[in-house]
Scaffold this motif. Structure first.
Motif, PDB file in Angstrom:
ATOM      1  N   GLY A   1      39.378  33.145  45.165  1.00 35.79           N
ATOM      2  CA  GLY A   1      38.193  33.326  44.322  1.00 35.79           C
ATOM      3  C   GLY A   1      36.883  32.974  44.987  1.00 35.79           C
TER       4      GLY A   1
ATOM      5  N   GLU B   1      31.792  36.500  35.588  1.00 29.30           N
ATOM      6  CA  GLU B   1      32.413  35.278  36.099  1.00 29.30           C
ATOM      7  C   GLU B   1      31.584  34.696  37.247  1.00 29.30           C
TER       8      GLU B   1
ATOM      9  N   CYS C   1      32.236  40.624  44.304  1.00 27.67           N
ATOM     10  CA  CYS C   1      32.911  39.651  43.454  1.00 27.67           C
ATOM     11  C   CYS C   1      34.384  39.570  43.872  1.00 27.67           C
TER      12      CYS C   1
ATOM     13  N   CYS D   1      31.846  41.361  35.527  1.00 21.16           N
ATOM     14  CA  CYS D   1      32.853  40.594  34.774  1.00 21.16           C
ATOM     15  C   CYS D   1      32.294  39.289  34.220  1.00 21.16           C
TER      16      CYS D   1
ATOM     17  N   PHE E   1      31.255  32.598  40.809  1.00 24.19           N
ATOM     18  CA  PHE E   1      32.132  32.426  41.972  1.00 24.19           C
ATOM     19  C   PHE E   1      31.337  31.855  43.130  1.00 24.19           C
TER      20      PHE E   1
ATOM     21  N   ARG F   1      36.771  38.527  42.186  1.00 28.20           N
ATOM     22  CA  ARG F   1      37.658  38.701  41.034  1.00 28.20           C
ATOM     23  C   ARG F   1      37.818  40.162  40.636  1.00 28.20           C
ATOM     24  N   CYS F   2      36.680  40.877  40.500  1.00 32.67           N
ATOM     25  CA  CYS F   2      36.778  42.262  40.029  1.00 32.67           C
ATOM     26  C   CYS F   2      36.355  43.288  41.075  1.00 32.67           C
TER      27      CYS F   2
ATOM     28  N   CYS G   1      28.994  37.325  38.856  1.00 35.33           N
ATOM     29  CA  CYS G   1      29.198  38.757  38.816  1.00 35.33           C
ATOM     30  C   CYS G   1      28.600  39.282  37.522  1.00 35.33           C
TER      31      CYS G   1
END
Length: 200
Positions: free
Chosen positions: A110, A192, A162, A190, A194, A164-165, A187
């Protein structure tokens, strides 16, 4: 000093280098010292005596003492009675030293790995970890506090993906995160937050 691919390295030196290189980074334990590129070399000086060279990610890295202690512990556990760990500052470490496997592991954990910038592209100033200018400023595309330094590097605002996505629609929230070598981003796709390992 020998490295893992040095033809003159003895079998013992290669094994000790492998063991030292497998030590996890104390601040980013998902990557090893070898994957982070801070383990510069190792030399067996005699029976039970070894010297190891580490280059910190930045001069004032607070983790260098822990790295040295962890390497010493591992090598002493494998028969080395005298372990000298030296900090080597030249040539300076750069994010180009992170291995492809290190990049993969950071992303899987991540953390957006540092971008591989094209030759000649402006990099984050080496003082960034100590509070100096960072490419892109405090927000993506924003100015650096105090403005650019005359004759200094030109900020390059490349997309940061990102982890994550995969979106490149990300925004800088803080130049510093849990460690000085990382920035905190969010991001916009999404939503989130990071960490991003800053390029140097």
């Amino acid at each position: 000093m020998v490295t893992a691919d040095a033809p003159a390295a003895t079998a013992l030196e290669r094994e000790l280098l492998r063991l030292a290189g497998a030590v996890p980074d104390p601040e980013l334990p998902v990557v090893s010292l070898a994957e982070l590129g801070v383990l510069r070399g190792l030399r067996v000086l005699g029976p039970g005596r070894v010297t190891v060279e580490l280059t910190p990610t930045w001069t004032a890295c607070p983790a260098i003492d822990t790295m040295a202690a962890d390497v010493t512990e591992v090598l002493k556990a494998h028969g080395m009675a005298e372990v000298e760990v030296r900090t080597v500052l030249a040539p300076a470490w750069s994010t180009d030293a992170i291995s492809p496997e290190g990049h993969r592991k950071l992303a899987a954990a991540g953390v957006a790995p540092p971008r591989r910038l094209p030759p000649g592209a402006a990099r984050t100033d080496r003082s960034a970890a100590a509070g100096g200018p960072v490419a892109g400023g405090p927000v993506a595309g924003g100015p650096v506090a105090g403005g650019p330094v005359a004759g200094g590097p030109v900020a390059v605002d490349l997309a940061i993906r990102c982890p994550r996505c995969g979106s490149t629609d990300t925004r800088l929230l803080s130049r510093f995160s849990s460690t000085a070598c990382k920035a905190l981003r969010r991001c916009e796709s999404c939503r989130e937050p990071f960490d991003h390992f800053k390029e140097v």
